[in-house]
Scaffold this motif. Structure first.
Motif, mmCIF file in Angstrom:
data_model
loop_
_atom_site.group_PDB
_atom_site.id
_atom_site.type_symbol
_atom_site.label_atom_id
_atom_site.label_comp_id
_atom_site.label_asym_id
_atom_site.label_seq_id
_atom_site.Cartn_x
_atom_site.Cartn_y
_atom_site.Cartn_z
ATOM 1 N N LEU A 79 0.831 -1.204 0.000
ATOM 2 C CA LEU A 79 0.000 0.000 0.000
ATOM 3 C C LEU A 79 0.868 1.258 0.000
ATOM 4 O O LEU A 79 0.590 2.218 -0.714
ATOM 5 N N ARG A 80 1.917 1.237 0.812
ATOM 6 C CA ARG A 80 2.821 2.389 0.876
ATOM 7 C C ARG A 80 3.512 2.606 -0.463
ATOM 8 O O ARG A 80 3.607 3.745 -0.953
ATOM 9 N N ASP A 81 3.981 1.519 -1.073
ATOM 10 C CA ASP A 81 4.672 1.627 -2.360
ATOM 11 C C ASP A 81 3.727 2.076 -3.479
ATOM 12 O O ASP A 81 4.167 2.705 -4.445
ATOM 13 N N ALA A 82 2.436 1.743 -3.336
ATOM 14 C CA ALA A 82 1.454 2.137 -4.346
ATOM 15 C C ALA A 82 0.978 3.567 -4.163
ATOM 16 O O ALA A 82 0.214 4.077 -4.999
ATOM 17 N N GLY A 83 1.395 4.227 -3.093
ATOM 18 C CA GLY A 83 1.064 5.629 -2.884
ATOM 19 C C GLY A 83 -0.189 5.874 -2.068
ATOM 20 O O GLY A 83 -0.664 7.008 -1.997
ATOM 21 N N PHE A 84 -0.740 4.831 -1.418
ATOM 22 C CA PHE A 84 -1.928 5.018 -0.594
ATOM 23 C C PHE A 84 -1.532 5.592 0.762
ATOM 24 O O PHE A 84 -0.673 5.042 1.448
ATOM 25 N N VAL A 85 -2.180 6.676 1.138
ATOM 26 C CA VAL A 85 -1.864 7.354 2.398
ATOM 27 C C VAL A 85 -2.828 6.873 3.471
ATOM 28 O O VAL A 85 -4.053 6.874 3.257
ATOM 29 N N PRO A 86 -2.350 6.446 4.638
ATOM 30 C CA PRO A 86 -3.253 6.008 5.700
ATOM 31 C C PRO A 86 -4.063 7.167 6.253
ATOM 32 O O PRO A 86 -3.534 8.256 6.484
ATOM 33 N N VAL A 87 -5.352 6.933 6.436
ATOM 34 C CA VAL A 87 -6.252 7.945 6.995
ATOM 35 C C VAL A 87 -6.860 7.369 8.264
ATOM 36 O O VAL A 87 -7.474 6.302 8.241
ATOM 37 N N GLY A 88 -6.665 8.043 9.383
ATOM 38 C CA GLY A 88 -7.187 7.550 10.648
ATOM 39 C C GLY A 88 -6.056 7.198 11.605
ATOM 40 O O GLY A 88 -5.071 6.586 11.204
ATOM 41 N N LYS A 89 -6.204 7.583 12.855
ATOM 42 C CA LYS A 89 -5.137 7.384 13.844
ATOM 43 C C LYS A 89 -4.914 5.908 14.162
ATOM 44 O O LYS A 89 -3.788 5.493 14.420
ATOM 45 N N ALA A 90 -5.978 5.111 14.155
ATOM 46 C CA ALA A 90 -5.827 3.690 14.465
ATOM 47 C C ALA A 90 -5.372 2.907 13.243
ATOM 48 O O ALA A 90 -4.503 2.032 13.348
ATOM 49 N N LEU A 91 -5.942 3.209 12.096
ATOM 50 C CA LEU A 91 -5.573 2.495 10.875
ATOM 51 C C LEU A 91 -4.111 2.721 10.517
ATOM 52 O O LEU A 91 -3.426 1.820 10.010
ATOM 53 N N SER A 92 -3.598 3.916 10.796
ATOM 54 C CA SER A 92 -2.207 4.216 10.455
ATOM 55 C C SER A 92 -1.225 3.380 11.267
ATOM 56 O O SER A 92 -0.071 3.226 10.871
ATOM 57 N N GLN A 93 -1.657 2.815 12.407
ATOM 58 C CA GLN A 93 -0.761 2.025 13.245
ATOM 59 C C GLN A 93 -0.317 0.735 12.559
ATOM 60 O O GLN A 93 0.779 0.235 12.817
ATOM 61 N N ILE A 94 -1.159 0.180 11.701
ATOM 62 C CA ILE A 94 -0.808 -1.076 11.039
ATOM 63 C C ILE A 94 -0.238 -0.833 9.647
ATOM 64 O O ILE A 94 0.012 -1.797 8.916
#
Length: 248
Positions: A79-94
């Motif tokens: 996901l990171r390599d594909a350019g997707f940015v995490p949205v949400g404080k809990a979701l960003s932890q994983i």
């Protein structure tokens, strides 16, 4: 004058209608991804938004992809390599940050800040039953309430069969509530798995340092604990099988 005023109002409604889905999408994605930090109502009431269904789906897809782990393949890294940015404080932890998950970095920084060095005494416990129960109890009435705005249209629209008129509202309501709740369960399970694996690695790393063992090149505390542990147990298993065959 009336025509001009009516046209202006109509154009304004069109502009607002085009803007609301964008705002609702981002807001609902943020709420679903932050429910473990902000509270279960963040996720429970998200399906009420008529324009936020896409945001709930985006949060669900990101959470599902981030939880995929097959040997050394990490969905969060993809996901990171594909350019997707995490949205949400809990979701960003994983999600992935550098060479490991965000939760691993924060756990390591917290242990260093608290000067905790005896890793063998550390353990992690979870108590999420009541929180999840409240989430489900709040999601059920929300699922019913989210259908109410469509009742007037369904009753007065006779161009389509009755089952077709109910299909979209039911799919949006049930699907939104299921996605918003399942995302929380997925994040909870994955986060606990990441933390436990990190603690296992830290215990092994403490033994390596205490016994002054020369570790292999891939033994690195800055990398994902799951990747390092997979290589470690794979090598241990291979050495065991090799010794067993030689003993025969």
């Amino acid at each position: 004058m009336t025509s001009t005023f009516g046209g202006t109002v109509t154009d304004g409604i069109k502009d607002v209608t085009a803007l609301l889905p964008l705002l609702g999408t981002e807001q609902c994605e943020e709420h679903v991804g932050s429910a473990l930090v902000g509270g279960f109502l963040y996720a429970a009431v998200a399906p009420l938004s008529l324009f936020g269904s896409l945001g709930i789906v985006r949060a669900g897809v990101k959470a599902l992809m981030a939880c995929i782990r097959i040997r050394t393949f990490m969905g969060a890294k993809l996901l990171r390599d594909a350019g997707f940015v995490p949205v949400g404080k809990a979701l960003s932890q994983i999600m992935w940050d550098g060479e490991c998950h965000v939760a691993e970095k924060q756990l390591t920084e917290m242990l260093e800040k608290l000067h905790i060095t005896d890793m063998e005494k550390l353990s992690v416990e979870e108590n999420r039953r009541n929180w999840n129960l409240w989430l489900l109890c709040c999601s059920l009435p929300v699922a019913v309430a989210s259908i109410m705005p469509y009742i007037y249209v369904i009753r007065n629209d006779h161009t389509d069969p009755k089952y077709a008129r109910w299909l979209y509202p039911l799919a949006r309501s049930i699907g939104g509530c299921l996605t918003a709740t399942m995302v929380q369960f997925i994040i909870q399970t994955r986060l606990m798995e990441i933390i436990r694996n990190r603690l296992v690695f830290l215990r092994l790393d403490a033994i390596v340092k205490r016994e002054k063992i020369d570790p292999p090149d891939w033994w690195d505390a800055k990398k994902s604990s799951e990747v390092v542990l997979y290589k470690f147990f794979t090598e241990v298993s291979a050495n065991y099988l090799r010794r067993t065959e030689q003993g025969r």
